[in-house]
Design a protein around this motif. Sequence first.
Motif, PDB file in Angstrom:
ATOM      1  N   GLU A 151     -20.426  26.911   2.790  1.00 10.70           N
ATOM      2  CA  GLU A 151     -20.873  27.467   4.079  1.00 10.70           C
ATOM      3  C   GLU A 151     -22.323  27.927   4.052  1.00 10.70           C
ATOM      4  O   GLU A 151     -22.964  28.014   5.112  1.00 10.70           O
ATOM      5  CB  GLU A 151     -19.973  28.627   4.494  1.00 10.70           C
ATOM      6  CG  GLU A 151     -18.528  28.248   4.774  1.00 10.70           C
ATOM      7  CD  GLU A 151     -17.683  28.148   3.508  1.00 10.70           C
ATOM      8  OE1 GLU A 151     -18.232  28.450   2.409  1.00 10.70           O
ATOM      9  OE2 GLU A 151     -16.505  27.775   3.604  1.00 10.70           O
ATOM     10  N   PHE A 177     -18.991  25.084   9.890  1.00 14.86           N
ATOM     11  CA  PHE A 177     -20.311  25.472   9.404  1.00 14.86           C
ATOM     12  C   PHE A 177     -21.375  24.425   9.717  1.00 14.86           C
ATOM     13  O   PHE A 177     -22.567  24.742   9.807  1.00 14.86           O
ATOM     14  CB  PHE A 177     -20.262  25.741   7.890  1.00 14.86           C
ATOM     15  CG  PHE A 177     -19.955  24.526   7.059  1.00 14.86           C
ATOM     16  CD1 PHE A 177     -20.970  23.740   6.563  1.00 14.86           C
ATOM     17  CD2 PHE A 177     -18.636  24.171   6.779  1.00 14.86           C
ATOM     18  CE1 PHE A 177     -20.695  22.624   5.793  1.00 14.86           C
ATOM     19  CE2 PHE A 177     -18.344  23.050   6.015  1.00 14.86           C
ATOM     20  CZ  PHE A 177     -19.380  22.276   5.524  1.00 14.86           C
ATOM     21  N   VAL A 178     -20.963  23.170   9.892  1.00 22.23           N
ATOM     22  CA  VAL A 178     -21.928  22.102  10.155  1.00 22.23           C
ATOM     23  C   VAL A 178     -22.709  22.372  11.443  1.00 22.23           C
ATOM     24  O   VAL A 178     -23.899  22.067  11.548  1.00 22.23           O
ATOM     25  CB  VAL A 178     -21.215  20.739  10.226  1.00 22.23           C
ATOM     26  CG1 VAL A 178     -22.188  19.627  10.634  1.00 22.23           C
ATOM     27  CG2 VAL A 178     -20.584  20.398   8.871  1.00 22.23           C
ATOM     28  N   SER A 179     -22.055  22.957  12.436  1.00 23.75           N
ATOM     29  CA  SER A 179     -22.695  23.188  13.734  1.00 23.75           C
ATOM     30  C   SER A 179     -23.878  24.136  13.649  1.00 23.75           C
ATOM     31  O   SER A 179     -24.730  24.155  14.543  1.00 23.75           O
ATOM     32  CB  SER A 179     -21.674  23.729  14.740  1.00 23.75           C
ATOM     33  OG  SER A 179     -21.230  25.022  14.347  1.00 23.75           O
ATOM     34  N   SER A 180     -23.961  24.926  12.582  1.00 28.19           N
ATOM     35  CA  SER A 180     -25.039  25.914  12.448  1.00 28.19           C
ATOM     36  C   SER A 180     -26.238  25.400  11.664  1.00 28.19           C
ATOM     37  O   SER A 180     -27.214  26.137  11.489  1.00 28.19           O
ATOM     38  CB  SER A 180     -24.499  27.182  11.761  1.00 28.19           C
ATOM     39  OG  SER A 180     -23.476  27.775  12.532  1.00 28.19           O
ATOM     40  N   ILE A 181     -26.190  24.154  11.199  1.00 33.92           N
ATOM     41  CA  ILE A 181     -27.331  23.585  10.470  1.00 33.92           C
ATOM     42  C   ILE A 181     -28.331  23.090  11.507  1.00 33.92           C
ATOM     43  O   ILE A 181     -28.247  21.973  12.018  1.00 33.92           O
ATOM     44  CB  ILE A 181     -26.885  22.445   9.537  1.00 33.92           C
ATOM     45  CG1 ILE A 181     -25.746  22.909   8.624  1.00 33.92           C
ATOM     46  CG2 ILE A 181     -28.068  21.963   8.699  1.00 33.92           C
ATOM     47  CD1 ILE A 181     -25.167  21.810   7.757  1.00 33.92           C
ATOM     48  N   HIS A 225     -22.031  19.528  17.030  1.00 37.90           N
ATOM     49  CA  HIS A 225     -23.440  19.811  16.753  1.00 37.90           C
ATOM     50  C   HIS A 225     -24.264  19.452  17.979  1.00 37.90           C
ATOM     51  O   HIS A 225     -24.078  18.400  18.585  1.00 37.90           O
ATOM     52  CB  HIS A 225     -23.932  19.019  15.545  1.00 37.90           C
ATOM     53  CG  HIS A 225     -25.142  19.612  14.905  1.00 37.90           C
ATOM     54  ND1 HIS A 225     -26.410  19.471  15.434  1.00 37.90           N
ATOM     55  CD2 HIS A 225     -25.281  20.364  13.780  1.00 37.90           C
ATOM     56  CE1 HIS A 225     -27.270  20.109  14.660  1.00 37.90           C
ATOM     57  NE2 HIS A 225     -26.621  20.660  13.656  1.00 37.90           N
ATOM     58  N   SER A 254     -25.322  26.189   5.920  1.00 36.61           N
ATOM     59  CA  SER A 254     -25.518  26.281   7.367  1.00 36.61           C
ATOM     60  C   SER A 254     -26.823  26.981   7.719  1.00 36.61           C
ATOM     61  O   SER A 254     -27.301  26.883   8.849  1.00 36.61           O
ATOM     62  CB  SER A 254     -24.346  27.012   8.022  1.00 36.61           C
ATOM     63  OG  SER A 254     -24.269  28.347   7.573  1.00 36.61           O
ATOM     64  N   HIS A 255     -27.429  27.674   6.746  1.00 39.45           N
ATOM     65  CA  HIS A 255     -28.668  28.419   7.000  1.00 39.45           C
ATOM     66  C   HIS A 255     -29.899  27.735   6.414  1.00 39.45           C
ATOM     67  O   HIS A 255     -31.002  28.288   6.513  1.00 39.45           O
ATOM     68  CB  HIS A 255     -28.552  29.830   6.432  1.00 39.45           C
ATOM     69  CG  HIS A 255     -27.384  30.599   6.974  1.00 39.45           C
ATOM     70  ND1 HIS A 255     -27.272  30.946   8.300  1.00 39.45           N
ATOM     71  CD2 HIS A 255     -26.249  31.059   6.368  1.00 39.45           C
ATOM     72  CE1 HIS A 255     -26.143  31.597   8.500  1.00 39.45           C
ATOM     73  NE2 HIS A 255     -25.504  31.672   7.340  1.00 39.45           N
TER      74      HIS A 255
END
Length: 264
Positions: free
Chosen positions: A88, A112-116, A137, A91-92
């Motif tokens: 996770e 977590f992929v959506s936050s990359i 995403h 993601s940052h």
Amino acid sequence: MPDVANLALDCLDRISHVEAISQLPKLERLHFGVLDFDQPQFLETLNLRQLRSLTVAANRKRNLDLAPLADAVNLHDLFVQGHWKGIEVISHLPNLATLSLSSFAGKHRLDFVSSIASLKKFTLILGSRANLGDLSHQTLEKLRILRVSGLGTLGDLGRFPALSALQVHDQLKLVEVDLRHVGLEWLSLFNCKNLRTLPGLELQDRLQEFEACRVGLDLDSLRDRTWPATTRAVRLISTREKWNVEAEKKLAERKLSSEVSRWI
């Protein structure tokens, strides 16, 4: 070898003196795959800030801790096979543009992929899951779904509003790919024998290349349909060689090439 920038240690059973990797001052690309490697904290030993590309293949225990990747702030490309602990944190990462997850178990979510934020290309290969409902995403442009066991639906692709290229291969349970809420330029469908419908195909007025091989779609209809003015290549492959030759000829007469690029 102090000047090494690109290092591949792959398809190995075991390795010794692994600490030497951390002593390479110019290393930017690392491909690491050692089957009998059992040092879960290995990534902590690397100078992750200097890496731009990293591949971590599966070991027997699949026990590598990925949490140290939080420091890989310059990482552009990441491929992870079989590992999941601490994933996770990626993601940052501010510069991660390409992510591939292989053998990623269905019990682990993909939220977590959506936050990359910088992600442009995502590949999910092998592993198993029934659906992709937890994957979305806002700026992803290219999506590849390859050999994911048990996958019955891709769901509403409107979860990827910027999507321009989609590749779906070896999905034997898939019966439909809903294109109504995306605007694709490139679409490849291969070995999806039960795939029967493509709702929204008629809306793809930006489509440049289309490929359908070993699918359950009506290939006659696809061969004879009116393709958008943007379309330059259509590749259709059935189980009948004579049909394939004739289809390629008919498409060529309409100035449609059978050579589909692999730019995804």
